[in-house]
Design a protein around this motif. Sequence first.
Motif, PDB file in Angstrom:
ATOM      1  N   VAL A 188       0.859  -1.188   0.000  1.00  0.00           N
ATOM      2  CA  VAL A 188       0.000   0.000   0.000  1.00  0.00           C
ATOM      3  C   VAL A 188       0.892   1.234   0.000  1.00  0.00           C
ATOM      4  CG1 VAL A 188      -1.688   1.362   1.281  1.00  0.00           C
ATOM      5  CG2 VAL A 188      -1.933  -1.127   1.162  1.00  0.00           C
ATOM      6  N   LEU A 189       0.703   2.086  -1.005  1.00  0.00           N
ATOM      7  CA  LEU A 189       1.359   3.392  -1.058  1.00  0.00           C
ATOM      8  C   LEU A 189       0.286   4.435  -0.795  1.00  0.00           C
ATOM      9  CD1 LEU A 189       3.562   5.491  -1.714  1.00  0.00           C
ATOM     10  CD2 LEU A 189       3.022   5.163  -4.146  1.00  0.00           C
ATOM     11  N   PHE A 248     -10.615  12.790  -5.447  1.00  0.00           N
ATOM     12  CA  PHE A 248     -10.747  12.061  -6.715  1.00  0.00           C
ATOM     13  C   PHE A 248     -10.977  13.011  -7.885  1.00  0.00           C
ATOM     14  CE2 PHE A 248     -12.967   9.940 -10.118  1.00  0.00           C
ATOM     15  CZ  PHE A 248     -12.255   8.769 -10.266  1.00  0.00           C
ATOM     16  N   ASP A 249     -11.968  13.896  -7.778  1.00  0.00           N
ATOM     17  CA  ASP A 249     -12.226  14.819  -8.887  1.00  0.00           C
ATOM     18  C   ASP A 249     -10.993  15.653  -9.204  1.00  0.00           C
ATOM     19  OD1 ASP A 249     -14.800  14.089  -9.527  1.00  0.00           O
ATOM     20  OD2 ASP A 249     -15.765  15.676  -8.361  1.00  0.00           O
ATOM     21  N   ILE A 259      -2.569   2.015  -4.621  1.00  0.00           N
ATOM     22  CA  ILE A 259      -2.102   3.401  -4.552  1.00  0.00           C
ATOM     23  C   ILE A 259      -3.306   4.254  -4.188  1.00  0.00           C
ATOM     24  CG2 ILE A 259      -1.097   5.321  -5.830  1.00  0.00           C
ATOM     25  CD1 ILE A 259       0.010   3.063  -7.769  1.00  0.00           C
ATOM     26  N   THR A 260      -3.233   4.969  -3.071  1.00  0.00           N
ATOM     27  CA  THR A 260      -4.356   5.798  -2.659  1.00  0.00           C
ATOM     28  C   THR A 260      -3.850   6.999  -1.869  1.00  0.00           C
ATOM     29  OG1 THR A 260      -6.586   5.739  -1.699  1.00  0.00           O
ATOM     30  CG2 THR A 260      -4.859   4.556  -0.503  1.00  0.00           C
ATOM     31  N   VAL A 282     -14.506  12.463   2.131  1.00  0.00           N
ATOM     32  CA  VAL A 282     -14.566  12.771   0.701  1.00  0.00           C
ATOM     33  C   VAL A 282     -13.827  11.694  -0.112  1.00  0.00           C
ATOM     34  CG1 VAL A 282     -13.896  14.509  -1.026  1.00  0.00           C
ATOM     35  CG2 VAL A 282     -14.767  15.220   1.228  1.00  0.00           C
ATOM     36  N   ARG A 283     -14.264  11.502  -1.358  1.00  0.00           N
ATOM     37  CA  ARG A 283     -13.600  10.534  -2.246  1.00  0.00           C
ATOM     38  C   ARG A 283     -12.136  10.902  -2.479  1.00  0.00           C
ATOM     39  NH1 ARG A 283     -16.095   9.639  -8.042  1.00  0.00           N
ATOM     40  NH2 ARG A 283     -15.836  11.891  -7.984  1.00  0.00           N
ATOM     41  N   VAL A 284     -11.318   9.873  -2.598  1.00  0.00           N
ATOM     42  CA  VAL A 284      -9.906  10.043  -2.927  1.00  0.00           C
ATOM     43  C   VAL A 284      -9.550   9.102  -4.075  1.00  0.00           C
ATOM     44  CG1 VAL A 284      -9.197  10.813  -0.634  1.00  0.00           C
ATOM     45  CG2 VAL A 284      -9.235   8.365  -1.160  1.00  0.00           C
ATOM     46  N   PRO A 285      -8.477   9.383  -4.804  1.00  0.00           N
ATOM     47  CA  PRO A 285      -8.048   8.459  -5.863  1.00  0.00           C
ATOM     48  C   PRO A 285      -7.614   7.125  -5.277  1.00  0.00           C
ATOM     49  CG  PRO A 285      -6.979  10.608  -6.083  1.00  0.00           C
ATOM     50  CD  PRO A 285      -7.627  10.592  -4.745  1.00  0.00           C
TER      51      PRO A 285
END
Length: 494
Positions: free
Chosen positions: A10-11, A18-19, A294-295, A337-340
């Motif tokens: 996990v990185l 995300f946006d 990756i997140t 909130v959303r993340v990549p």
Amino acid sequence: MPASIKHVFVLMLENRSFDHMLGYLPGVDGVKTGMSNPDPSASPLPPVQASNGATDRPASDPGHEFENVWQQLYSTPPPDGFTGDSSAVPTMQGFVASGGPETMACFTQAGVPVLTQLAQLFTVFDNWHSSMPGPTWPNRFFVHAGSSGGLTNSPSALTSLAGVTLAEAAFSFENGSIYDRLDDKGLSWRVFHGDALPQVLAVKRHVMPFIDNSANFASISPDSSDDAFAAQLQSGQYDVAYTFIEPDYSILTNMYGGNSQHPKGNISSGEALIKYVYETIRNSPVWVESLLLITYDEHGGFFDHVIPPTCDAPGDADLNSGHASDPYPFDFRRYGVRVPAVLVSPWVDAGLNHDLFDHTSVLKTLEMLFQLNALTDRDAGAASLLPLLTRTDPRVSDMQAPTKLNAPALQAMAAASVPIDPDAAPDPALAGFTRIAASLDIGLTHSQAPQAAPLVLEQIRLPETSVKTTKQSLDYIQGVLDRLNQHRASIARH
């Protein structure tokens, strides 16, 4: 499941939504559908307008403490008498009011070519959320422990270290951490850290092993010819079940620089780190038995249009809320909130996944893969990544999984040179790392002072040390690091 996964990597990078990062990727639920109020039942609001004008390094660092995120979600800061009830549906209309117009600037694919390439080659998630609507520290604790232990904001500064003990400087969790679970099962784990002080050291149990140079901790230095990460993976003897990778936060320059993709640094430097981590794993003997996620820990105040869904509270004891700089109550029943997030493995196909995930999905994946017990109610109910490993044959050719990725954007690599106000109070991130330094300081005292040997570690108290300004914090951290290096050198000599 046909895949034989023995190595989970996990990185986790810093502070991007995300946006903001992937909102212009074709096919995703991105900024093109996020120009108006996403809740049709809410009162009419002026539409928010995202743009493709994000730069390699923004002019400001948007607010992302709990009160800032609450305003971003609900358009107003937490009111007087706030109880932490998150049952009301967010409007996602408060980003500009909270952090200014730059929060609405998003990257095109050309701005993040490395992350974009991996998202197109492997599995990209457009419904991966941070674990709570707040800053870095509580969200990183969720990936380590399935909970923040009640913490909602960044840690408070230790303005005076007189009388501080390890228990007061560090963070505890009722059910322990994923590292405890792995140890109990006899499985190996390792934290590779780009900075001298990985954030995971805030978890109390890690302090003494780190001081004594445990094999559970190693550095990652992409620009070094003898980088430990590359050397260990290439050795043919890498038997580590879980590898967590922390970037270089650039603590000693107050976060200006590094490769974490914190807004005080450069996106392109983080892109170079992503490229390095992927290529190192891809070109190593462990590739065919690996899974890499990756997140990002949290959204950093940058715009995202998707309403964070409700979720299960962790259900563990509140042991850490008193460590917050500005504690807020919270029911922990709504995601952040959303993340990549991109899943890379020889066993996944290229594609877009819309299922709901959060950081505790990392824990759920490890629990299912290695038959571990859940830590909290949150990770017990989380979705695992293992069902996505659907290929019957691994990607081993350069066409299926390239051995070399695109280069970061050319604007890259310009080092940040921002003056630091030495008289300013430490910002929240620096305050947290000052706490880690204090924990190490206490541990070093325990290790080095003969008179301390009979004492319980938590009872040792630091002498008077003032860390009321940024300069004092940085000087203190540097002093502890110097002391740590001397201690390790002494161990090596003997």
